[in-house]
Design an enzyme around this catalytic site. Sequence first.
Site, short mmCIF file in Angstrom:
data_model
loop_
_atom_site.label_atom_id
_atom_site.label_comp_id
_atom_site.label_asym_id
_atom_site.label_seq_id
_atom_site.Cartn_x
_atom_site.Cartn_y
_atom_site.Cartn_z
N HIS A 67 19.82 28.64 -31.90
CA HIS A 67 21.36 28.57 -32.49
C HIS A 67 22.29 28.48 -31.33
CE1 HIS A 67 19.60 30.16 -36.45
NE2 HIS A 67 20.75 29.67 -36.97
N GLY A 68 21.80 28.85 -30.15
CA GLY A 68 22.89 28.37 -29.05
C GLY A 68 22.21 28.90 -27.80
#
Lengths: 407, 475
Positions: B324-325
């Site tokens: 996700h990041g």
Amino acid sequence: MKKKYILRKKIFAVIFFIMLFSFSGVNCISQRKEVQKALTEELSKVHAWQIPETSNIEDEITEELAGKMYFIETYSALTEVLNKKEICNYRYIKDETGTLQYSSFYREDDDNIPEYAMRVRRMADAVKAQDTKVLMVSAPAKYLEGKTPLRKGLPANDTTAAVNELLYYMNLYGIKTLDLREYFPNDELTLSQTFFRSDHHWTIPAAYYATRILVEKLFSEFGENLDPTGYYTGRISYTPKTFKNIMLGSTGRNTGAFYVGVENFTALFPNFIGDFRRSSMAADGTEYYTKGNFADALMNIEEVAAEDNIYHVSPYTMYLNELRTYESITNKEKPDAPSILFLRDSYFSPVIVFMAPMCSQIDAIYIMEETDKIDIEDFIVKNHFDYIIVEVNPYNIGEESFNFFYD
Amino acid sequence: MIFASLAFLLYFFPVVFLVYHLLFFSRPLQNCWLLIASLLFYAWGEPVYVLIMIGSILANSLFGKLVTGRSSSAKRFWLVISAIANLSVLFVFKYLDFVLESLSIFGVPKIQTGLTLPIGISFFTFQAISYVVDCYRGDTTPENPFYVGLYIAFFPQLIAGPIVQFNSVADQIRNRRVNIDLIAIGVCRFTCGLAKKILLANTFSAIVDNIFSWSLIGSDKLQVPVMLAWVGSISYTLQIYYDFSGYSDMAIGLALMFGFEYSENFNYPYSADSMTDFWRRWHISLTDWFRDYVYIPLGGNRNRNQDMMVRNMFIVWLLTGIWHGANWTFIFWGLANFALILGERFIDYDKRVRNPIIRHVLCMLMVNFLWVIFRADNLYQAGIFLRNMLGTNNNGFYSDLAILYLRENAVFFIAGVIFAKPVARKFNERLFKFAGSVENVIFSVMYPFIMTFLLVICVSYLAMGTYNPFIYFNF
């Protein structure tokens, strides 16, 4: 049942494609030139094998959208129906009188305010030898703490602290100041009559009232009696005329007429003739020249009166075309009267017009404009004026309004 | 370019749709056109990084051929190489600066490459890996680079998913059907997604961005009382759902208009009654990808050794967070989900807590708290915000601003909460059940008007230039 389920979707799909293709076609035709221009501009910045930056092109597409005002009004109507006191994600809020206010949840302190005052001090020192007097004027903010009726919790852009600090430092550095917040509202003008609902400016009657206060201040502070007979600052010199439902100001054009409503515009027309020469320059260097009586030289009546599109031109441009980078007004009837240089923003356009009959020469520079056409410091030093008046709208307090006489 | 923009609605989509259907006589030409359009779509926002995408397409086309028709060891060798190549590109652009910055804590000199993240790289990298693995497994035969390119770069799902596994679309690339029914369903789905994004998600995001930024200013300058913090967290819970599911709806709707049928990506996740259930409903394509390409190859649940099962789950959730990041918040968030899901297994949650209301409320509370961590810029801000929510930051309880936000956006909050539940599905089921009823007739007549109204309102919002953030820059 499945047939009905699909049928209603098919009907919408037909509507969707008709709307989409027709609207797309209309926009292709109507915004072709602007989008092509934006595309050419971006392509010129890159090599042949590169793809240009597209954000400007997208902005142009949005800006030039066919029938944009109808969509803005649709949004405006929806916001009004939902009874919202904010619009455009708190870009503006509406107070209890229906007036649009700037919004700010949190104002960061500007640590440079003392420096702004110091720059004005340096300017005053630079012109002292010429016996030029300097006055700092703070126009009234649209939101006045304690006076503007606002629903609890709505985040108004409250400039009170910033203005107080600016005026404090001005006084500390020996600059005379005039705080116009103290004079509005008053016996003649309520708050609603002082400011437009749909524009960030004050009304023309409010600007005229401010002119009277300014003349009184020049007299009380510097002994300069610009209007000995009281003619130009008395009510007899101008006749008000109200144009009904022609005013949709800048903030109103951003939010839609449905949300804020179209207003009347009261202009003040002179009861005297006057003889003026006016030369002005726009930001791109285009020069204009008018001459004649007060109305011909200083006002832009025909364009405003003839305009039937409330989205196109604000009636506020009736006075000095609202705002040009440089103005020079010579009053042929009073060659011996004082001369004034205004370093100003758009708020003082009508004030300058009302001051013109009492002065021999008025020059005005729009200080927030970034232009290489005028060097403000050079201009000030080389040209003599009896008075230099620095005017800043509280919402404009910042580096751009004091871009002169740096340390 | 994003779907919720005038450039897409007025120029890109009409042209692509029209030309596509004019080429009805040739599937290869249609596919070619879609590939060109998709590359242009990506290049519009990423004029330089489109070359990375093209490189990825060519490389993975080659890998697809290299992992088939060879000995097992050779196939495995090329599979590993392809995984390393794909993940290396992802690592360099997405995680390298994060790793370097994290290492600087241990005295390693801080170096930053300054590389910006290509939009959608996480999505198209996973799709590329999916293609190669499916070829390796024999689930599909290698395709020509144009079709591989179409699969990887197809514009509806390129930037924000759903993550489509190659085996599910391989046949559709060559043999899909396009008919008016599918187009109609696609149009309605797209419009619903557009409304979700513009009317709901964007409204909530304006609230969220303000409240989260205030939490960093410092409670001595600007307090975020408990009420305001909860408005912020709930707004984000709604924002991320409507933004993401709205985008998925638009992607699925657009794909349908070109004859591609994708699986659902969301199944009313805010109806879940446990974290396990939540993740069966949220971003389904991602969890399916991790299940099929990580969890099951690792052994999944079939290990007799429970430790291995836990290890497998840990790896999946760690990777989910990382995907996700590039931020410790995402890793923390992923591992927190792991802990909760594992905890539900260990304590036999389904048997211990049977009351559906309590289960639902507990689930939503956990989801809400975890979204705060997900949204925060860093763990420090996450901590501050959570403390604000709990009132342990000297921040007081009552907030005029919270009341203001609720009052000003009451309609949006009500709609947001209602439509997060399967209201529309139940309503459709009811209409189906009572086919000839008056309400069915009324709804059928009103439906085109309602949808047209929604469309016009969405375009009005776009014309107005209202707040329209793109939150997938991290991905």
